[in-house]
Design an enzyme around this catalytic site. Structure first.
Site, PDB file in Angstrom:
ATOM      1  N   ASP A 463      18.393  13.745  31.236  1.00 15.38           N
ATOM      2  CA  ASP A 463      16.552  13.382  32.379  1.00 15.38           C
ATOM      3  C   ASP A 463      16.299  13.429  33.892  1.00 15.38           C
ATOM      4  OD1 ASP A 463      14.164  13.775  32.227  1.00 15.38           O
ATOM      5  OD2 ASP A 463      13.923  11.255  31.901  1.00 15.38           O
ATOM      6  N   GLU A 466      17.135  18.634  38.220  1.00 14.33           N
ATOM      7  CA  GLU A 466      16.702  19.896  39.535  1.00 14.33           C
ATOM      8  C   GLU A 466      17.340  19.398  40.502  1.00 14.33           C
ATOM      9  OE1 GLU A 466      13.241  18.649  35.587  1.00 14.33           O
ATOM     10  OE2 GLU A 466      14.799  17.225  37.462  1.00 14.33           O
ATOM     11  N   ASP A 528      -3.263  23.427  32.256  1.00 15.57           N
ATOM     12  CA  ASP A 528      -2.554  22.123  33.473  1.00 15.57           C
ATOM     13  C   ASP A 528      -1.853  21.629  32.927  1.00 15.57           C
ATOM     14  OD1 ASP A 528      -1.608  21.443  35.459  1.00 15.57           O
ATOM     15  OD2 ASP A 528      -3.358  20.909  37.126  1.00 15.57           O
TER      16      ASP A 528
END
EC number: 3.2.1.-
Length: 714
Positions: A463, A466, A528
């Site tokens: 996970d 970023e 979204d």
């Protein structure tokens, strides 16, 4: 035509002039002649007037001379302009002071770009074979600019473009126009609001084009991205890896703002180089959108070298996350496994998510929540489950491993390099492992191998990862001119566990042969991070070279404040979501179907069986081809109909390979939808044959327990 006046007078009889002989014969004449020799001093003889017939001729002569001179000047100017235009043309590219445009072989403009940070002094431009270079801006500033023409194959023409500032501190910006409404663009990045094709909204100042978490923040770009865009007009652009790349947009003029800069940014110039930015990219034009994309993928992207385990394509993944959250424990895991079997689903792949450790950064089970983890794993194995564990790159300050990481210098550090940099993430405050450091890589993978060895863990869910979770200013063991390379180094941690591994970041990581998971979805219908965003996101990631895609959990995350329907997703939303997921490369449940009713369980069983019998064999066949071709598994409709304008716009249908077309219902309260069939013969799941195509099937009936799909019948 008028004759000469002298010639005209010769037509009359000639009179004999009185010569000397005449005077001698006539004394009176001699006397008269003598008398006329005495004239006054001021006498002026009358000037002969030009003939009226001569004036037009003189005017014509002057006019003709002027016309000749004008023609000579015009020809000289034209010759110079022609030579200049030829000098500023590179095959089908026309260079102007303010930008350039590219035409295809038919003469149609397919690409247009404007120089926004400055114009060129065209008089400083010259060409040397296939290289066209310029040395000055219109303001007289020095720069390094060139366009190089390359024809890699008969049907493809490429242009290497580079604009490098000679002085540091300035930004270079070019605006790439998306064209009129008939031109469509694809690619770039996973986004929070995902559309297919790209849809620009408002104005966005150029931001660092780096991996970000669009679920937990309002970052512009998601965790899977590449510097690549593709046009329905068979043009493609790939921005070079060396560029400190920032991306913005302007919806008014339908343009993407490509920018290179080293100020106010996480990018750093390479060691020993001045901070003079360079904006360089390659633009390629082909015969159609499918063929140019295939060329770009083969030329600029890596390919997976292996294929994940067959069961990852065939069987659903069952995750504890949306169902139990951080409250997961040993009893709940065993009960979950029991319920899966009780409702007649395969004992397949069970994923223990956040949080099973005492603290974030530890690598063993919390003995309070999991008093006998070894026995739990044994019982799960005996029931036929393959178990994977959730891992991440953070080590919180309260973890037993934090001190070890500081002592061994395993963490990303603050700019001076003396102290570890602490960051805030969704589970607290901690340090981040520096995956550019061999010691940190070995340390992290060593702990994962020990978990695998001790408990027979099948693989891991990697996970986060970023760049948005790194501090704004940081230092690493190996300098990172492009911070997204840290994300790539993190994905490499999955290589030893590829068969059932999943990661959620991707940057130049196409060679990692595991599943790439889309960012978490909310339990809503719209674009979204909702159900409507699922197909656009999968198609986008596919076009970026990632064929093995996991579209996260059926029904979304079921986060209470971000869920339509209460503590679980709406029933209808859940059903429509699982129908789409059954046709994706991987399928994952967390909120189980038995949280609803028997009908939902029956629908889930039906689609799990359909996946095993129809979808999985095709997925595995295509996965085997990926290592050779790099072609996506999930494809847009235009893949088989590149010249079909309608196919370029469709965002609610997709292909698996070239032979299976899927058209799910994605709107609430609907049991019908419009279905577009490209040219060819198609047979519906109901047995209907459609051979008069392309055709739009309006209000095609699709019951709640159905998904419309069609197989190639030719």
């Amino acid at each position: 035509m008028l004759q000469n006046p002298q010639e005209k007078s010769q037509a009359y009889p000639r009179r004999r002039r009185p010569g000397c002989y005449a005077y001698r014969q006539n004394p009176e004449a001699i006397a008269a002649a003598a008398m006329y020799t005495f004239l006054p001093d001021n006498f002026s003889p009358a000037k002969p007037k030009p003939s009226k017939d001569l004036k037009p001729l003189l005017g014509s002569a002057v006019l003709g001379l002027l016309l000749v001179l004008a023609a000579v000047v015009a020809w000289c100017y034209y010759s110079v302009s022609l030579r200049k235009a030829e000098r500023l043309r590179a095959e089908l590219l026309d260079l102007k002071a303010g930008g350039f445009s590219i035409r295809n072989q038919k003469g149609e403009q397919v690409f247009r770009l404007a120089f926004r940070s400055g114009a060129l002094d065209l008089d400083s431009c010259s060409r040397d074979g296939a290289l066209l270079g310029c040395s000055l801006t219109a303001d007289g500033l020095p720069l390094h600019f060139f366009i190089q023409t390359v024809r890699p194959k008969d049907t493809v023409m490429c242009y290497r473009v580079r604009w490098e500032e000679a002085a540091p501190g300035r930004a270079v910006e070019h605006a790439m126009f998306l064209g009129d409404a008939a031109a469509h663009w694809y690619g770039g990045a996973e986004m929070r609001t995902q559309h297919w094709p790209i849809r620009l909204d408002g104005q966005q100042e150029p931001q660092p084009f780096v991996t970000s978490d669009v679920y937990s923040s309002d970052a512009a770009f998601g965790g899977i991205l590449e510097r690549y865009w593709l046009s329905s007009r068979a043009a493609a652009i790939k921005v070079n890896d060396s560029v400190p790349f920032h991306l913005g947009w302007n919806s008014t003029e339908r343009s993407l703002r490509l920018q290179a800069r080293y100020h106010d940014t996480p990018y750093k110039p390479p060691a020993g180089r001045a901070a003079a930015p360079e904006l360089s990219y390659r633009v390629c034009v082909g015969s159609d959108v499918t063929s140019i994309h295939k060329y770009m993928v083969r030329r600029y992207f890596n390919k997976p070298s292996r294929v994940p385990a067959p069961e990852a394509f065939r069987d659903p993944i069952w995750s504890t996350w949306a169902l139990y959250g951080r409250a997961v424990d040993q009893d709940k895991v065993l009960r979950f496994a029991q319920q899966i079997r009780l409702h007649h689903f395969n004992s397949s792949h069970l994923e223990i998510d956040d949080m099973y450790t005492p603290a974030y950064g530890d690598f063993d089970f919390d003995e309070v929540k999991f008093p006998n983890a070894s026995d739990m794993f044994r019982r799960l194995r005996d029931a036929g489950f393959r178990v994977t564990l959730w891992v991440h790159p953070f080590v919180n300050y309260n973890s037993s491993r934090f001190g070890e990481g500081v002592e061994r210098e395993l963490f990303v550090r603050e700019p001076t390099g003396r102290l570890p940099a602490l960051v805030r993430w969704w589970n607290g405050i901690g340090a981040v492992l520096d995956f550019t450091h061999p010691k940190a890589r070995d340390w992290f993978q060593g702990h994962l191998r020990r978990l695998r060895s001790r408990y027979s863990v099948a693989s891991f869910k990697f996970d986060a990862g970023e760049v948005s979770y790194l501090p704004r200013d940081f230092s690493t063991y190996r300098p990172l001119p492009d911070p997204s390379v840290w994300s790539r180094r993190y994905t490499e941690m999955a290589l030893p566990f590829f068969s059932l591994a999943e990661v959620r970041v991707g940057y130049q990581s196409q060679n990692i042969s595991c599943f790439f998971r889309l960012v978490d979805r909310d339990s809503v219908w719209g674009y979204d991070l909702g159900l409507r965003s699922l197909i656009p996101a999968v198609l986008t990631v596919s076009m970026l070279g990632y064929p093995f895609i996991l579209p996260d959990m059926v029904g979304g995350n079921a986060v209470p404040q971000r869920t339509a329907g209460g503590d679980v997703p709406e029933r209808e939303l859940y059903i429509r979501w699982l129908e789409v997921a059954a046709f994706m490369p991987a399928m994952q449940f967390s909120i189980p179907p038995w949280r609803y009713d028997a009908e939902v369980v029956a629908i889930a069983q039906k689609f799990a069986a359909l996946r095993a019998s129809l979808v999985a064999p095709l997925l595995l066949e295509l996965a085997g081809e990926v290592t050779d071709t790099g072609d996506p598994i999930v494809r847009p409709l235009w893949w088989i109909a590149p010249g079909d304008e309608t196919a370029h716009r469709i965002d609610s249908q997709f292909l698996i390979g070239d032979t299976l077309l899927v058209a799910p219902v994605l709107e609430p309260g609907k049991q019908e939808r419009d279905v577009y069939l490209p040219a060819g013969k198609w047979r519906s799941y109901k047995g209907e044959l459609f051979d008069k195509t392309p055709v739009l099937l309006t209000d095609y009936p699709v019951d709640l327990d159905e998904i419309a799909y069609f197989t190639w019948a030719s």
